[in-house]
Structures are given as structure tokens and as C-alpha cells.
Scaffold this motif. Structure first.
Motif, PDB file in Angstrom:
ATOM      1  N   GLY A  54      -2.101 -14.194  -4.358  1.00  0.00           N
ATOM      2  CA  GLY A  54      -0.885 -14.967  -4.511  1.00  0.00           C
ATOM      3  C   GLY A  54       0.292 -14.061  -4.783  1.00  0.00           C
ATOM      4  N   CYS A  55       1.467 -14.661  -4.883  1.00  0.00           N
ATOM      5  CA  CYS A  55       2.682 -13.906  -5.179  1.00  0.00           C
ATOM      6  C   CYS A  55       3.674 -14.851  -5.839  1.00  0.00           C
ATOM      7  CB  CYS A  55       3.262 -13.317  -3.895  1.00  0.00           C
ATOM      8  SG  CYS A  55       4.634 -12.178  -4.169  1.00  0.00           S
ATOM      9  N   ILE A  56       4.310 -14.368  -6.885  1.00  0.00           N
ATOM     10  CA  ILE A  56       5.309 -15.132  -7.615  1.00  0.00           C
ATOM     11  C   ILE A  56       6.670 -14.526  -7.284  1.00  0.00           C
ATOM     12  CG2 ILE A  56       6.102 -15.856  -9.891  1.00  0.00           C
ATOM     13  CD1 ILE A  56       3.180 -15.211 -10.867  1.00  0.00           C
ATOM     14  N   TYR A  57       7.619 -15.354  -6.892  1.00  0.00           N
ATOM     15  CA  TYR A  57       8.969 -14.898  -6.572  1.00  0.00           C
ATOM     16  C   TYR A  57       9.853 -15.295  -7.747  1.00  0.00           C
ATOM     17  CZ  TYR A  57       6.448 -16.618  -2.425  1.00  0.00           C
ATOM     18  OH  TYR A  57       5.476 -16.968  -1.517  1.00  0.00           O
ATOM     19  N   THR A  58      10.431 -14.308  -8.437  1.00  0.00           N
ATOM     20  CA  THR A  58      11.080 -14.613  -9.700  1.00  0.00           C
ATOM     21  C   THR A  58      12.345 -13.787  -9.953  1.00  0.00           C
ATOM     22  OG1 THR A  58      10.664 -14.803 -12.084  1.00  0.00           O
ATOM     23  CG2 THR A  58       9.567 -12.998 -10.945  1.00  0.00           C
ATOM     24  N   ALA A  59      13.160 -14.241 -10.882  1.00  0.00           N
ATOM     25  CA  ALA A  59      14.382 -13.541 -11.268  1.00  0.00           C
ATOM     26  C   ALA A  59      14.089 -12.429 -12.271  1.00  0.00           C
ATOM     27  CB  ALA A  59      15.384 -14.524 -11.857  1.00  0.00           C
ATOM     28  N   VAL A 118       3.066  -9.668  -7.369  1.00  0.00           N
ATOM     29  CA  VAL A 118       1.902  -9.836  -6.509  1.00  0.00           C
ATOM     30  C   VAL A 118       0.651  -9.972  -7.373  1.00  0.00           C
ATOM     31  CG1 VAL A 118       0.579  -8.837  -4.605  1.00  0.00           C
ATOM     32  CG2 VAL A 118       3.051  -8.460  -4.742  1.00  0.00           C
ATOM     33  N   ILE A 119      -0.106 -11.050  -7.157  1.00  0.00           N
ATOM     34  CA  ILE A 119      -1.313 -11.332  -7.935  1.00  0.00           C
ATOM     35  C   ILE A 119      -2.506 -10.760  -7.188  1.00  0.00           C
ATOM     36  CG2 ILE A 119      -2.733 -13.121  -9.003  1.00  0.00           C
ATOM     37  CD1 ILE A 119      -0.163 -14.947  -8.721  1.00  0.00           C
ATOM     38  N   LEU A 120      -3.232  -9.851  -7.845  1.00  0.00           N
ATOM     39  CA  LEU A 120      -4.365  -9.167  -7.236  1.00  0.00           C
ATOM     40  C   LEU A 120      -5.666  -9.481  -7.973  1.00  0.00           C
ATOM     41  CD1 LEU A 120      -2.715  -5.626  -6.936  1.00  0.00           C
ATOM     42  CD2 LEU A 120      -2.895  -7.359  -5.145  1.00  0.00           C
ATOM     43  N   LEU A 150      -1.283  -7.847 -11.949  1.00  0.00           N
ATOM     44  CA  LEU A 150      -0.044  -8.280 -11.321  1.00  0.00           C
ATOM     45  C   LEU A 150       0.823  -7.050 -11.066  1.00  0.00           C
ATOM     46  CD1 LEU A 150      -0.159 -10.802 -14.010  1.00  0.00           C
ATOM     47  CD2 LEU A 150       0.409 -11.674 -11.779  1.00  0.00           C
ATOM     48  N   HIS A 151       1.168  -6.834  -9.805  1.00  0.00           N
ATOM     49  CA  HIS A 151       2.039  -5.725  -9.436  1.00  0.00           C
ATOM     50  C   HIS A 151       3.449  -6.259  -9.237  1.00  0.00           C
ATOM     51  CE1 HIS A 151      -1.025  -2.540  -7.885  1.00  0.00           C
ATOM     52  NE2 HIS A 151      -1.344  -3.011  -9.068  1.00  0.00           N
ATOM     53  N   VAL A 152       4.397  -5.726 -10.006  1.00  0.00           N
ATOM     54  CA  VAL A 152       5.786  -6.158  -9.945  1.00  0.00           C
ATOM     55  C   VAL A 152       6.549  -5.230  -9.002  1.00  0.00           C
ATOM     56  CG1 VAL A 152       7.894  -6.562 -11.263  1.00  0.00           C
ATOM     57  CG2 VAL A 152       5.656  -7.004 -12.323  1.00  0.00           C
ATOM     58  N   HIS A 153       7.100  -5.814  -7.942  1.00  0.00           N
ATOM     59  CA  HIS A 153       7.910  -5.068  -6.968  1.00  0.00           C
ATOM     60  C   HIS A 153       9.302  -5.680  -6.922  1.00  0.00           C
ATOM     61  CE1 HIS A 153       4.693  -2.752  -4.922  1.00  0.00           C
ATOM     62  NE2 HIS A 153       3.928  -3.755  -5.337  1.00  0.00           N
ATOM     63  N   ARG A 154      10.320  -4.829  -6.757  1.00  0.00           N
ATOM     64  CA  ARG A 154      11.652  -5.357  -6.486  1.00  0.00           C
ATOM     65  C   ARG A 154      11.587  -6.056  -5.135  1.00  0.00           C
ATOM     66  NH1 ARG A 154      16.026  -5.348  -9.046  1.00  0.00           N
ATOM     67  NH2 ARG A 154      15.505  -3.673 -10.481  1.00  0.00           N
ATOM     68  N   ASN A 155      12.191  -7.220  -5.013  1.00  0.00           N
ATOM     69  CA  ASN A 155      12.154  -8.008  -3.785  1.00  0.00           C
ATOM     70  C   ASN A 155      12.892  -7.267  -2.665  1.00  0.00           C
ATOM     71  OD1 ASN A 155      12.043  -9.997  -1.844  1.00  0.00           O
ATOM     72  ND2 ASN A 155      13.348 -11.438  -2.936  1.00  0.00           N
ATOM     73  N   TRP A 156      12.204  -6.987  -1.580  1.00  0.00           N
ATOM     74  CA  TRP A 156      12.794  -6.311  -0.419  1.00  0.00           C
ATOM     75  C   TRP A 156      13.018  -7.294   0.739  1.00  0.00           C
ATOM     76  CZ3 TRP A 156       7.723  -6.173  -1.793  1.00  0.00           C
ATOM     77  CH2 TRP A 156       6.770  -6.458  -0.823  1.00  0.00           C
ATOM     78  N   THR A 157      12.976  -8.590   0.431  1.00  0.00           N
ATOM     79  CA  THR A 157      13.135  -9.646   1.429  1.00  0.00           C
ATOM     80  C   THR A 157      14.232 -10.617   0.964  1.00  0.00           C
ATOM     81  OG1 THR A 157      11.615 -11.254   0.438  1.00  0.00           O
ATOM     82  CG2 THR A 157      10.614  -9.507   1.778  1.00  0.00           C
ATOM     83  N   SER A 158      14.422 -11.692   1.694  1.00  0.00           N
ATOM     84  CA  SER A 158      15.366 -12.730   1.248  1.00  0.00           C
ATOM     85  C   SER A 158      14.636 -13.909   0.604  1.00  0.00           C
ATOM     86  CB  SER A 158      16.216 -13.221   2.429  1.00  0.00           C
ATOM     87  OG  SER A 158      15.399 -13.873   3.373  1.00  0.00           O
ATOM     88  N   ASN A 172       0.810  -1.216   0.000  1.00  0.00           N
ATOM     89  CA  ASN A 172       0.000   0.000   0.000  1.00  0.00           C
ATOM     90  C   ASN A 172       0.846   1.270   0.000  1.00  0.00           C
ATOM     91  OD1 ASN A 172      -2.987  -0.566   0.048  1.00  0.00           O
ATOM     92  ND2 ASN A 172      -2.286  -1.986   1.616  1.00  0.00           N
ATOM     93  N   ALA A 173       2.080   1.201   0.473  1.00  0.00           N
ATOM     94  CA  ALA A 173       2.940   2.377   0.588  1.00  0.00           C
ATOM     95  C   ALA A 173       3.871   2.577  -0.608  1.00  0.00           C
ATOM     96  CB  ALA A 173       3.771   2.292   1.872  1.00  0.00           C
ATOM     97  N   HIS A 174       4.135   1.520  -1.379  1.00  0.00           N
ATOM     98  CA  HIS A 174       5.100   1.604  -2.477  1.00  0.00           C
ATOM     99  C   HIS A 174       4.437   1.234  -3.801  1.00  0.00           C
ATOM    100  CE1 HIS A 174       7.590   1.055   1.123  1.00  0.00           C
ATOM    101  NE2 HIS A 174       8.438   1.839   0.486  1.00  0.00           N
ATOM    102  N   ALA A 175       4.572   2.121  -4.759  1.00  0.00           N
ATOM    103  CA  ALA A 175       4.029   1.842  -6.091  1.00  0.00           C
ATOM    104  C   ALA A 175       4.827   0.708  -6.733  1.00  0.00           C
ATOM    105  CB  ALA A 175       4.111   3.088  -6.960  1.00  0.00           C
ATOM    106  N   PRO A 176       4.169  -0.145  -7.517  1.00  0.00           N
ATOM    107  CA  PRO A 176       4.896  -1.213  -8.205  1.00  0.00           C
ATOM    108  C   PRO A 176       5.801  -0.638  -9.291  1.00  0.00           C
ATOM    109  CG  PRO A 176       2.624  -1.149  -8.935  1.00  0.00           C
ATOM    110  CD  PRO A 176       2.738  -0.146  -7.812  1.00  0.00           C
ATOM    111  N   LEU A 177       6.828  -1.413  -9.664  1.00  0.00           N
ATOM    112  CA  LEU A 177       7.687  -1.024 -10.780  1.00  0.00           C
ATOM    113  C   LEU A 177       6.895  -1.000 -12.077  1.00  0.00           C
ATOM    114  CD1 LEU A 177      10.823  -3.223  -9.970  1.00  0.00           C
ATOM    115  CD2 LEU A 177      10.543  -0.760  -9.576  1.00  0.00           C
ATOM    116  N   LYS A 178       5.981  -1.962 -12.178  1.00  0.00           N
ATOM    117  CA  LYS A 178       5.073  -1.996 -13.327  1.00  0.00           C
ATOM    118  C   LYS A 178       3.861  -2.844 -12.963  1.00  0.00           C
ATOM    119  CE  LYS A 178       7.530  -5.555 -16.008  1.00  0.00           C
ATOM    120  NZ  LYS A 178       8.090  -5.850 -17.324  1.00  0.00           N
ATOM    121  N   VAL A 179       2.800  -2.654 -13.742  1.00  0.00           N
ATOM    122  CA  VAL A 179       1.556  -3.392 -13.554  1.00  0.00           C
ATOM    123  C   VAL A 179       1.302  -4.192 -14.828  1.00  0.00           C
ATOM    124  CG1 VAL A 179      -0.935  -3.234 -13.167  1.00  0.00           C
ATOM    125  CG2 VAL A 179       0.620  -1.630 -12.006  1.00  0.00           C
ATOM    126  N   LEU A 180       1.088  -5.490 -14.662  1.00  0.00           N
ATOM    127  CA  LEU A 180       0.806  -6.376 -15.794  1.00  0.00           C
ATOM    128  C   LEU A 180      -0.650  -6.800 -15.754  1.00  0.00           C
ATOM    129  CD1 LEU A 180       3.898  -8.736 -15.342  1.00  0.00           C
ATOM    130  CD2 LEU A 180       3.725  -6.751 -16.857  1.00  0.00           C
TER     131      LEU A 180
END
Length: 184
Positions: free
Chosen positions: A132-137, A109-111, A53-61, A36-44
Motif C-alpha cells: 500500500g501507499c499513504i499520500y500525506t502532507a 510506502v507500506i512494505l 514504512l518508507h517515507v519518500h518526498r512525493n515526486w508525482t502530482s 529501488n533507486a532512491h533511498a527513503p527520507l526515513k523508515v518507520l
């Protein structure tokens, strides 16, 4: 735009007993706050008009969700019949055991829209619900598993969305999932 983590996604992305193949380092509340606080890099566009689908740079491990199947790791593939929830019918799934994929570069992130969530009997108090959420390269969608497409086509009473199978998308999914698998 407001986003809410749905109960369905919460149990899959943040299980009570943490697993290495789920979202790492944050709580469900922190995940929802970040979205909710960070805009996605792109929306698919998703597979239907109610899905984004909201694409975010991974901020986790969190590690990549899938691993390519090779001659060297094929012996580590496992399979079983499983259901995602108590209400759904078990379907055949496969995964790797004993593999450690790289940390994902992106979380996709799948919305679903609030209207679709209500149609599926899971109303939310936001405009969009995380399912759902897809973790990808790569900052792209990994094709939906063919069995998920079939479940969706069965309708909401069987845990799907009621969207008919798109044969071309199904063929692309089969090609991807014939050469890749999830891991546990």
C-alpha cells in the motif's frame, strides 16, 4: 534492499481505469524503479515486525489521501459496504465525493517482508513487497483504519495478516478516522 510492487497493491494504486485518488503521472514499473533507486527520507516501524514504512518526498502530482471532516463538508460524506478483493468480505467504508485535496508532500510506502508475503499466500521475488501507499502532507503514517485492524486480526484467510488488535493503536485510529475521511 529489493522492493517489488505486489499484485494487491498494483490494482489499488494503479487501477486499470485511472482515478484521481490513486498515484498519478507514473506507471507501476516507474514507481517500483523509483523505490529501488532512491533511498527513503526515513523508515518507520509498521504495526508488526514484518511491516516497514518508507517515507519518500512525493515526486508525482498525487493528492493527499485524507481530508479533515468539517461542518462545511460533512454533507459530502458517502458510505457503502465494499470489499477490496473478490475473496474478502465487504465492510463498511466512507469517503468524500466532490472534494479536491492538496497535492501530497509525501508518499509513505507500506512494505511487508518476503516472509510475510509468502505466509499470506502471495510470494514475491524481492526482500520487501509494496502492499500500500499513504499520500500525506506530513512525513508520518496516517493511522490504519479501524476496519483494517479488525480484518488483520481475523487472519490471512479473511484478507488480513493475523496480527491481533492493539487497543491503544485502535483508539488512536478511531480518533483520527472519526475526524478524517478518504475521498473519491
Amino acid at each position: 534492499m529489493s522492493i517489488q510492487l505486489t499484485p494487491f497493491a498494483r490494482t489499488r494504486l494503479f487501477p486499470r481505469t485511472p482515478r484521481a485518488n490513486t498515484i498519478q503521472d507514473i506507471t507501476p514499473e516507474q514507481f517500483e524503479q523509483h523505490l529501488n533507486a532512491h533511498a527513503p527520507l526515513k523508515v518507520l516501524d509498521g504495526y508488526a515486525p514484518f511491516c516497514k514504512l518508507h517515507v519518500h518526498r512525493n515526486w508525482t502530482s498525487t493528492r493527499c489521501l485524507t481530508v479533515p471532516i468539517t461542518d462545511d463538508n460533512r454533507h459530502q460524506l458517502r458510505s457503502a459496504y465494499e470489499a477490496r478483493t473478490k475473496e474478502e468480505l465487504p465492510v463498511l467504508v466512507r469517503w468524500f465525493e466532490g472534494i479536491e485535496p492538496p497535492v501530497a508532500e509525501y508518499l509513505v510506502v507500506i512494505l511487508y517482508s518476503a516472509e510475510q508475503m509468502a505466509k499470506e499466500g502471495a510470494p514475491i521475488e524481492a526482500e520487501w513487497g509494496v502492499v500500500g501507499c499513504i499520500y500525506t502532507a506530513e512525513p508520518e503514517e496516517v493511522p490504519m483504519a479501524p476496519i483494517t485492524m479488525m480484518r488483520n486480526a481475523l487472519g490471512v484467510e479473511e484478507g488480513g495478516s493475523g496480527v491481533p488488535i492493539d487497543r491503544a493503536a485502535y483508539a488512536r485510529a478511531v480518533e483520527f478516522w472519526d475526524n478524517n475521511a478518504n475521498w473519491r
